[in-house]
Scaffold this motif. Structure first.
Motif, PDB file in Angstrom:
ATOM      1  N   ASP A   1      -2.536  -7.389   0.997  1.00 51.52           N
ATOM      2  CA  ASP A   1      -3.844  -7.316   0.353  1.00 51.52           C
ATOM      3  C   ASP A   1      -4.322  -8.734   0.037  1.00 51.52           C
ATOM      4  O   ASP A   1      -3.578  -9.714   0.180  1.00 51.52           O
TER       5      ASP A   1
ATOM      6  N   ASP B   1      -9.855  -3.666  -6.663  1.00 57.50           N
ATOM      7  CA  ASP B   1     -10.699  -4.780  -6.237  1.00 57.50           C
ATOM      8  C   ASP B   1     -11.759  -4.205  -5.298  1.00 57.50           C
ATOM      9  O   ASP B   1     -11.452  -3.771  -4.185  1.00 57.50           O
TER      10      ASP B   1
ATOM     11  N   LEU C   1      -6.170 -10.984  -5.474  1.00 54.43           N
ATOM     12  CA  LEU C   1      -5.705  -9.809  -6.201  1.00 54.43           C
ATOM     13  C   LEU C   1      -4.201  -9.875  -6.438  1.00 54.43           C
ATOM     14  O   LEU C   1      -3.727  -9.666  -7.554  1.00 54.43           O
TER      15      LEU C   1
ATOM     16  N   THR D   1     -14.394  -5.919  -4.129  1.00 55.08           N
ATOM     17  CA  THR D   1     -15.171  -7.014  -3.543  1.00 55.08           C
ATOM     18  C   THR D   1     -15.684  -6.668  -2.155  1.00 55.08           C
ATOM     19  O   THR D   1     -16.818  -7.017  -1.797  1.00 55.08           O
ATOM     20  N   GLN D   2     -14.866  -5.985  -1.349  1.00 57.87           N
ATOM     21  CA  GLN D   2     -15.286  -5.616   0.010  1.00 57.87           C
ATOM     22  C   GLN D   2     -15.914  -4.227   0.063  1.00 57.87           C
ATOM     23  O   GLN D   2     -16.167  -3.718   1.160  1.00 57.87           O
TER      24      GLN D   2
ATOM     25  N   SER E   1      -7.107  -3.122  -3.148  1.00 55.59           N
ATOM     26  CA  SER E   1      -8.499  -3.249  -2.732  1.00 55.59           C
ATOM     27  C   SER E   1      -9.007  -1.907  -2.248  1.00 55.59           C
ATOM     28  O   SER E   1      -8.315  -1.192  -1.509  1.00 55.59           O
TER      29      SER E   1
ATOM     30  N   GLN F   1      -9.903  -3.036   2.679  1.00 58.68           N
ATOM     31  CA  GLN F   1      -9.104  -4.196   3.052  1.00 58.68           C
ATOM     32  C   GLN F   1      -9.971  -5.250   3.737  1.00 58.68           C
ATOM     33  O   GLN F   1     -10.712  -4.957   4.682  1.00 58.68           O
ATOM     34  N   SER F   2      -9.853  -6.489   3.281  1.00 55.26           N
ATOM     35  CA  SER F   2     -10.621  -7.592   3.837  1.00 55.26           C
ATOM     36  C   SER F   2     -10.274  -7.862   5.291  1.00 55.26           C
ATOM     37  O   SER F   2     -11.149  -8.153   6.109  1.00 55.26           O
TER      38      SER F   2
END
Length: 365
Positions: free
Chosen positions: A115, A182, A119, A184-185, A153, A156-157
């Protein structure tokens, strides 16, 4: 037969024009929102006005807290929470460190392998915490008695995989573990309810189209604050109940999530306010349908070329092995994507269109 014709004949896909097209006029074919989003025109105008103002009124502007207060409220609406449960800050890593510091010594934190480091690293380096990682698909089944926190997350980025949010939430509840998500994405295109999780953090410079330096920490769950929340370990003057009276000596932290505020990065929140307003006007559900429609169209075009992206059903992020060397050629042609872990990563957002996807596919050959 090209991808657009094939999609129209199949009845599965439809052509998409940009949402809020008047707000964007990029000189590039921008397919890199998983790295950072484009700034809407309204946000750029607000920043220019604030810069001009700073030459006469200082770098905190005439009303330092106004944009941050409005941004907090806008983010809270997007995530279905009252503004009193949202704190503002500048980075995901700082927020992860706050949650890590709130755990008792000997706590086990469960997280997905690979990840995002902002994070994971604050938990992995915190004394007294044991960080255990498992494959994302095994995350819910890996929660066990003694797991204090599940940190992961939502998306996943690296490759756009979406976590099984409901399964992880229920597994954590069954074992008395808390959850730290998280987003963010995810925030800005994937429908989310912050109340379903104990903590939710989001860096707003990607899908929420804000300047870098705007980050939000939301407190969901069933707690009402006070003893249910961590100690405000980094509370400075901006986290005081009355910031104007909290400049000197020990302060009284705010009773709301403002107790976890960092001093607002002024220009970041000046830009964040109109950007978040735009996301709210369009609606996350409409953005989700637009983004995932484009991503599905791209996947079909890849398949027609014998290319297989990493499986990430329903994601706006598509990462493909074997074609990372095309990134330089794409950049020269004005197509912005990214390479992560040897994968060519394309991310589709509200300012993209079917024509953008067609151009990417044509250049891939």
């Amino acid at each position: 037969m090209d991808g657009a014709v094939r999609a129209e004949q199949s009845g599965v896909m439809q052509r998409h024009e940009p949402l809020a097209g008047a707000e964007f006029a990029p000189e590039t074919t921008y397919l890199n929102s998983a790295s950072s989003g484009l700034l809407p025109r309204r946000s750029a105008a607000a920043l220019r006005a604030a810069l001009d103002e700073s030459t006469s009124y200082g770098t905190m502007g005439r009303d330092y807290f106004a944009a941050a207060t409005a941004s907090r409220a806008a983010f809270a609406r997007l995530l279905g929470l009252p503004a009193e449960r949202v704190a503002i800050g500048s980075s995901v890593a700082v927020r992860s460190a706050l949650i890590a510091a709130s755990l008792p010594p000997g706590s086990e934190v469960l997280a997905p392998e690979g990840d995002f480091s902002s994070l994971l690293n604050p938990f992995g380096t915190h004394p007294g915490i044991t960080l255990r990682t498992v494959p994302l698909e095994a995350l819910a089944d890996a929660v066990r008695p003694g797991t204090a926190l599940v940190a992961f997350s939502a998306v996943q980025s690296l490759d756009g995989r979406i976590a099984d949010l409901a399964a992880v939430r229920e597994a954590a509840r069954a074992h008395g573990a808390r959850t730290f998500v998280d987003a963010t994405q995810a925030a800005g295109w994937l429908p989310l309810r912050a109340a379903d999780f104990d903590y939710l953090v989001a860096g707003a410079y990607k899908w929420l189209l804000c300047p870098r330096g705007a980050t939000f920490l939301a407190f969901g769950g069933e707690g009402t604050g006070g003893p249910d929340w961590p100690a405000p370990l980094h509370a400075g003057w901006a986290a005081g109940e009355d910031p104007g009276m909290s400049n000197y000596g020990l302060i009284t932290p705010a009773t709301t999530a403002r107790r976890f505020d960092e001093p607002p990065v002024f220009l970041s929140y000046v830009g964040a306010e109109p950007s978040l307003a735009l996301i709210g006007e369009l609606g996350v559900a409409a953005i989700h349908d637009h983004n995932t429609g484009l991503a599905a169209y791209y996947r079909e075009g890849l398949a027609a070329r014998g290319l297989t992206p990493r499986p990430a059903p329903g994601s706006a992020i598509v990462s493909t092995p074997g074609i990372a060397d095309a990134a330089g050629r794409l950049a020269e042609a004005g197509v912005q994507v990214s390479v992560r872990g040897g994968l060519l990563r394309a991310a589709f957002h509200l300012y993209n269109s079917t024509a953008d996807v067609d151009r990417l596919l044509a250049l891939l050959g």
